[in-house]
Enzyme design. Structure first.
Site, PDB file in Angstrom:
ATOM      1  N   GLU A  57     -45.266  21.408 -23.421  1.00 24.67           N
ATOM      2  CA  GLU A  57     -46.446  21.989 -23.009  1.00 24.67           C
ATOM      3  C   GLU A  57     -47.324  22.225 -24.184  1.00 24.67           C
ATOM      4  OE1 GLU A  57     -44.173  24.804 -20.607  1.00 24.67           O
ATOM      5  OE2 GLU A  57     -45.625  23.926 -18.746  1.00 24.67           O
ATOM      6  N   GLU A 107     -37.063  21.707 -17.070  1.00 24.03           N
ATOM      7  CA  GLU A 107     -36.954  22.841 -16.541  1.00 24.03           C
ATOM      8  C   GLU A 107     -36.247  22.961 -15.252  1.00 24.03           C
ATOM      9  OE1 GLU A 107     -39.564  21.962 -18.015  1.00 24.03           O
ATOM     10  OE2 GLU A 107     -40.182  23.605 -19.134  1.00 24.03           O
TER      11      GLU A 107
END
Ligand code: NAI
Length: 686
Positions: free
Chosen positions: A104, A124
């Site tokens: 990210e 995730e």
């Protein structure tokens, strides 16, 4: 600058290095360090910032251990926003692994350069959460909706080449840090300012269906897909708000807690292989059937030379064919080439009729018939044929490992290694410590397990060790429910609904009813005192010859491979209930699940209090990796802890009051419930 982030300003460029061994997680100290580094770069008026990681990782993402705590400032999304809006370009030099929060961060940079060995992903969902720092909104803007759905929804990790193909990285270079200093910044806007990808309801629906199939029962993949879908409609800022809310809500969910528990338990189990022990370079495998052939194949794959022993010429030919089939399969699936497979078989594997000309070996394992006398004879022969240093192991599923190895010259080098089928695929390995097994022998076995990339679980000796003992108990509980009113298909459906990959009767049809039958006979269940014997399964084997899929019928009828409930079996069930004088009643799916899983938990507590397992988490790993217990429930012991041990105790007490032959209260459970302890606070002695 001290701390886990360094910033060196040189020639108008700030080189910011995240250095937080072992894997550069974005701990609070790293986040603070990044803020300071950006401050310094800004104050110095540099023309460019190059961001990289020390060691083999770029940034491995969030510290999962911080998940249980409330988020602490500075928050990663704010740092990422600052990187994206930074007055001069920030270039990600992705030197190694860039996962989760790490990717990210990279997504917000103005260019991404990856080393050839770098891996990238937003995994995730495998920890029960969604990306929480912009991943679900920026990735689809950068690479498009379809690829983002697949990467985020499945939590897939990809290599640098694939990432370049997707446009996730701009280029791949051997030395990304050096190239990042001069790399010409692409003319596109910052990732967050890219136009939203066009909606594609069909792709979203397909991703949802796939997630439901791949990870039934799990919330996070579906939420992640929703968020990626939302990126097509919401302005970036709104999308980021929804993403963050979803992330924070999931972070404290039962599923995320369970998946984190399993993740850390696996890491702890796999770390056991680093504790010394000897390196094995030659092995003998006795028995080349289902298990022996695939154990031999797995060992040869490590470069170990393997001598496979069968007792007669026909056995040798079967073993040779079994091994050849495994290689052919590997070639078919593109895991190796036909030439390499041929060469490995020729150089690393030899086949022997009897023990006459065995080469000396560091390690020997038997996988012959599940019969005490046969196995004892095998060890007598191995003991005579092999040097004193050889470690001797049995792959027995149930038998008393102490008796199997009785009489060998060096009992300290004897142990059980219970592989699961197929042995070259399944990650679980129960390492059974016999009464005499030395610490050195265990260390060598654990080291071998690590080379085989297994999850080794130490267990003491008892019938069925950890996994098969719990399996036996679980099946018995289900059989009792059949007697009292349930039918096989209902039990299977209920337990599948809980998340088991298959129901207990479907599994038996797959593995064959004869195995459990032989086991019940060995244990003398029919005449065992103080035990509730259920005759249904024995009648099926003895009267109908239905042994499962391999005979075309078992607990179910099969029509072209498709299972349907059998009226014959249902009749046997009802007849046996009547014969036992039981008035059948209805069971809800919930009650079936509660009883079946409670019996697993009761057995788990007994295993722990007897010191058969060292930790509750080990029992969880065995059930997840060996018996398809749903990972997202964390295993039976973790699940018990989430429900609360006082409640578990209350349930088991109620079952025991009704059927004291089948249920009992482990003292350890009583103790834990009274003292307010959870499963992870309890220790066995294994
Ligand atoms: P299998 O019947 O496929 O293979 C047994 C092999 O041993 C046969 O090839 C047979 O010819 C050979 N054999 C029998 N007696 C022998 C002797 N005295 N000397 C040399 N070779 C001999 O059986 P499978 O399924 O491979 O099981 C082997 C062992 O592994 C059993 O103890 C079983 O309980 C255990 N096991 C089996 C699992 C499974 O899922 N099949 C899983 C874990 C353990």
């Amino acid at each position: 600058m001290s701390g886990p982030v360094h910033c060196i300003v040189d020639d108008g460029i700030a080189l910011v290095t995240v250095d937080n061994p072992p894997v550069n997680v974005t701990s609070q100290a790293v986040r603070q360090g990044l803020v300071r580094a950006l401050d310094k770069a800004e104050a110095a008026g540099v023309a460019r910032v190059v961001l990289t990681g020390a060691g083999k990782t770029f940034i491995a993402g969030a510290d999962a251990r911080e998940f249980a705590a409330p988020p602490a400032a500075p928050h990663l999304p704010d740092i990422i926003r600052r990187i994206e809006d930074f007055p001069v370009p920030v270039v990600a030099a992705i030197n190694g692994t860039a996962l989760g929060g790490g990717l990210e961060v990279a997504l917000a940079c103005r260019a991404r350069i990856a080393a050839p060995a770098a891996t990238l992903g937003l995994p995730e969902v495998t920890l029960g959460v969604v990306p929480g720092a912009g991943g679900t909104q920026r990735l689809p803007r950068l690479i498009g909706l379809g690829p983002a759905l697949s990467l985020i929804g499945e939590g897939r990790v990809i290599g640098a080449g694939e990432a370049q193909g997707l446009g996730l990285v701009d280029t791949v270079a051997a030395d990304p840090v050096t190239l990042a200093r001069t790399f010409s910044i692409p003319s596109r806007p910052a990732t967050g300012a890219l136009p939203a990808p066009p909606p594609d309801p069909e792709a979203v629906e397909a991703a949802r269906k796939q997630a439901a199939r791949r990870s039934p029962g799990q919330i996070a993949p579906l939420k992640a897909i929703d968020l990626v879908d939302a990126s097509t409609r919401l302005p970036l800022d709104d999308g980021l708000v929804v993403e963050r809310e979803t992330f924070l809500a999931l972070k404290t969910s039962d599923q995320a807690a369970a998946l984190r528990h399993v993740f850390f338990a696996e890491r702890a189990a796999m770390a056991q292989g680093k504790g010394g022990g000897a390196e094995i370079s030659s092995a003998v495998v006795v028995g080349g059937g289902t298990m022996g052939a695939s154990i031999a194949y797995a060992l040869a794959g490590l470069g170990i030379s393997v001598a496979l022993v069968e007792s007669d010429a026909a056995g040798v030919e079967r073993a040779r064919a079994n091994v050849a089939r495994l290689y052919a399969d590997a070639v078919k699936r593109g895991k190796t080439t036909a030439e390499a497979a041929e060469a490995e078989q020729a150089t690393r594997l030899s086949f022997h009729e009897g023990y006459g000309v065995l080469p000396p070996a560091d390690f020997a394992i038997e996988a012959v018939f599940e019969d005490m006398e046969v196995k004892r004879q095998v060890f007598a022969a191995l003991d005579a044929a092999l040097p004193a240093r050889t470690i001797l192991a049995t792959n027995t599923s149930y038998l008393d490992v102490n008796r199997v190895g009785e009489g060998v010259r060096h009992p300290e080098r004897f142990l059980g290694l219970h592989f699961f089928s197929p042995a070259h695929v399944m990650k679980l390995l129960e390492v059974i410590r016999a009464r005499t097994t030395s610490a050195e022998t265990l260390a060598t076995a654990l080291r071998l397990a690590a080379r085989l990339k297994k999850i080794p679980i130490l267990a003491g000796v008892c019938d069925g060790f950890i996994g098969n003992r719990i399996l036996t108990r679980y099946r018995q509980t289900c059989d009792i429910m059949l007697m009292e009113g349930a039918l096989p298909a209902q039990v299977d459906t209920a337990l599948r609904g809980f998340g088991m990959a298959m129901g207990p009767y479907e599994v038996q049809d797959l593995s064959g009813l004869d195995i459990a039958y032989a086991n019940r006979k060995r244990l003398g269940w029919r005449t065992k005192e103080g035990f509730r014997y259920i005759p249904i399964a024995d009648r099926i084997v003895e009267e109908t010859g239905r042994l499962g899929r391999k005979t075309g019928a078992g607990w179910y009828d099969y029509d072209g491979g498709k299972a349907s409930p059998s009226t014959l079996i249902d009749r046997i069930v009802v007849e046996e209930a009547a014969r036992a004088g039981i008035t059948r009643r209805t069971f809800s799916d919930d009650e079936i699940v509660t009883r079946a899983i409670s019996s697993m938990i009761e057995e788990g507590f007994r295993i722990l209090e007897e010191g058969i397992a060292a930790r509750a988490a080990d029992i969880d790993l065995v059930m997840i990796h060996g018996y398809a217990f749903p990972r997202w429930r964390g295993g039976p012991m973790h699940y018990a802890g989430r429900i609360g041990l006082p409640e578990i105790l209350r349930r088991i007490e109620a079952f025991a009051a009704e059927d004291p032959l089948s249920w009992g209260i482990p003292e350890l459970l009583r103790h834990a419930a009274r003292e307010g302890l959870g499963p992870d606070d309890l220790k066995g002695q294994a």
